[in-house]
Design an enzyme around this catalytic site. Structure first.
Site, PDB file in Angstrom:
ATOM      1  N   SER A  50       4.675   2.753   7.723  1.00 48.06           N
ATOM      2  CA  SER A  50       4.374   1.573   6.921  1.00 48.06           C
ATOM      3  C   SER A  50       5.610   1.081   6.178  1.00 48.06           C
ATOM      4  O   SER A  50       6.292   1.844   5.494  1.00 48.06           O
ATOM      5  CB  SER A  50       3.291   1.883   5.886  1.00 48.06           C
ATOM      6  OG  SER A  50       2.016   1.755   6.432  1.00 48.06           O
ATOM      7  N   ASP A  94       0.182  -7.607   1.278  1.00 44.56           N
ATOM      8  CA  ASP A  94       0.603  -6.228   1.503  1.00 44.56           C
ATOM      9  C   ASP A  94       2.122  -6.101   1.543  1.00 44.56           C
ATOM     10  O   ASP A  94       2.681  -5.413   2.396  1.00 44.56           O
ATOM     11  CB  ASP A  94      -0.009  -5.671   2.786  1.00 44.56           C
ATOM     12  CG  ASP A  94       0.046  -4.136   2.830  1.00 44.56           C
ATOM     13  OD1 ASP A  94       0.263  -3.527   1.768  1.00 44.56           O
ATOM     14  OD2 ASP A  94      -0.121  -3.563   3.926  1.00 44.56           O
ATOM     15  N   HIS A 118       0.816  -1.215   0.000  1.00 41.41           N
ATOM     16  CA  HIS A 118       0.000   0.000   0.000  1.00 41.41           C
ATOM     17  C   HIS A 118       0.851   1.268   0.000  1.00 41.41           C
ATOM     18  O   HIS A 118       0.357   2.355  -0.274  1.00 41.41           O
ATOM     19  CB  HIS A 118      -1.005   0.000   1.160  1.00 41.41           C
ATOM     20  CG  HIS A 118      -0.430   0.227   2.512  1.00 41.41           C
ATOM     21  ND1 HIS A 118      -0.218  -0.795   3.417  1.00 41.41           N
ATOM     22  CD2 HIS A 118      -0.026   1.350   3.149  1.00 41.41           C
ATOM     23  CE1 HIS A 118       0.278  -0.304   4.533  1.00 41.41           C
ATOM     24  NE2 HIS A 118       0.408   1.009   4.404  1.00 41.41           N
TER      25      HIS A 118
END
Length: 409
Positions: free
Chosen positions: A271, A193, A163
């Site tokens: 992230s 992911d 993402h």
């Protein structure tokens, strides 16, 4: 005036272009009248990935984005993994009364400053840019995002979250000293992911992280997170906490993921960054947090053992065309007087598509001699090809039927 949705189904990039070429499937379908500006690179804590079943809050992906005005080929990759040994029990004498106190001591454990010194040079910022084009050929508002990642091989491969880079037109890697270098997206696994980048500039790597063993993690064990919360200004920020749970089923974007829970502070921009054990080994990839009023210290990381099983495929370069596309449904075809098919919103410089003569605004109707109406159909055909193949494409441009030959390279 209705606008098209640029929410994508799948994303690839061309291996040879530092400016990043995109796959035929970066953007997928139209939806209502709103533009979804790169929903996978989450802009801020207000953007929510998936609500939980209760009222406590929502799981939030921790990438950061801001708006700006204006078949696989690859070689072997070496990376280091280390399996933790069992923690032995040592005896220590109390200074007060001489009684024996039994305390666990990790083999080869290091303190937090030593962890930072060892690992932080391998932790990088992942800077992205994305620009989409409407069906009328107008560029939409460009966006710039930032996440984290870490170098895991001497060949310059970087692990991050999918993402973080989804929908990106351009990717750069930022070393912990602030130096920015060009990179390309090698491969990804959207369901897990995960994404692998490769540094394309000829530079000396500052460090390579060692991958540990997430199965040996214990609840209460101290861990460290390094990343870029809230953007470049906080590059290389270090936070610490404990493992709150070693196996949590967390629902994100409609799918369940088995994640490590930690109370280590994780924020937008973190992230893709590493979760590190006391030995300075990466045991997880920070990916999301539980967000809501009164909620603190509930972050989630992908166990590194789940990642290492996928690395063999993730380091293989995906075959890509270099176009950003959207589905044209029957309803939209009738409304905008275009054929049902796959609409090209952007063509990357130096890409296979550009070399073959494709342009933004073209609507692909046949791919490799087969009729295509969706991005998914096009990708299934594309994935049957290999490097060196030539694919014949039929498309409509300004009402005229045209053909092109794309050579995969």
């Amino acid at each position: 005036m209705d606008n098209f949705n640029n929410k994508d189904n799948k994303f690839n990039t061309m291996p040879e272009n530092h400016n990043m070429n995109y796959d035929s499937s970066t953007y997928g379908s139209f939806k209502n009248t709103e533009i979804y500006n790169n929903p996978y690179v989450y802009p801020d804590p207000k953007i929510k990935r998936k609500r939980t079943t209760g009222r406590l809050g929502s799981v939030v992906a921790v990438a950061l984005i801001c708006s700006l005005l204006g078949g696989a080929v690859g070689g072997a990759v070496t990376y280091t993994t280390m399996k933790n040994t069992n923690t032995p029990v040592t005896q220590q004498k109390s200074a007060n009364n001489g009684n024996t106190v039994v305390a666990p001591t990790a083999v080869g454990s290091i303190n937090i400053p030593e962890i930072v010194t060892k690992v932080s040079p391998a932790v990088v910022g992942v800077s992205t840019k994305s620009v989409s084009t409407s069906i009328f050929g107008f560029n939409m508002e460009p966006q710039e995002g930032i996440g984290s990642g870490f170098i895991f091989s001497e060949e310059g491969y970087v692990l991050t979250n999918f993402h973080v880079i989804s929908g990106a037109n351009q990717v750069k890697v930022i070393f912990n000293n602030g130096k920015e270098v060009n990179a390309k997206i090698v491969n990804y696994n959207q369901e897990a992911d995960l994404a692998v980048l490769k540094i394309t500039d000829k530079v000396e790597l500052p460090a390579v992280a060692t991958l540990g063993d997430s199965e040996s993690l214990q609840v209460g064990e101290q861990v460290v997170a390094i990343g870029n919360p809230l953007g470049k200004e906080y590059l290389g920020s270090v936070t610490t906490g404990i493992v709150s749970a070693v196996s949590r089923d967390v629902e994100i974007d409609g799918k369940k993921m088995n994640l490590i829970q930690t109370d280590t502070a994780i924020n937008p921009g973190n992230s893709g960054g590493p979760l590190i054990n006391a030995r300075g080994e990466v045991v997880g990839i920070n990916t999301a947090k539980l967000s809501g009023n009164g909620i603190e210290g509930i972050g989630f990381s992908i166990p590194i053992n789940d990642v290492t099983t996928k690395l063999e495929n993730l380091v293989k370069q995906k075959i890509t065309l270099g176009i950003t596309v959207q589905n044209v449904t029957k309803e939209l075809a009738e409304k905008y007087k275009v054929p049902v098919g796959v609409y090209i919103t952007n063509v990357a410089n130096f890409s296979i598509a550009q070399k073959g003569g494709l342009q933004p605004g073209d609507v692909i109707t046949k791919f490799d001699g087969k009729k295509v109406e969706t991005v998914e159909e096009l990708n299934k055909i594309k994935d049957t090809h290999k490097d060196g193949d030539t694919i014949e494409i039929e498309f409509v441009r300004n009402g005229q039927n045209m053909k092109a030959s794309l050579k995969i390279e």
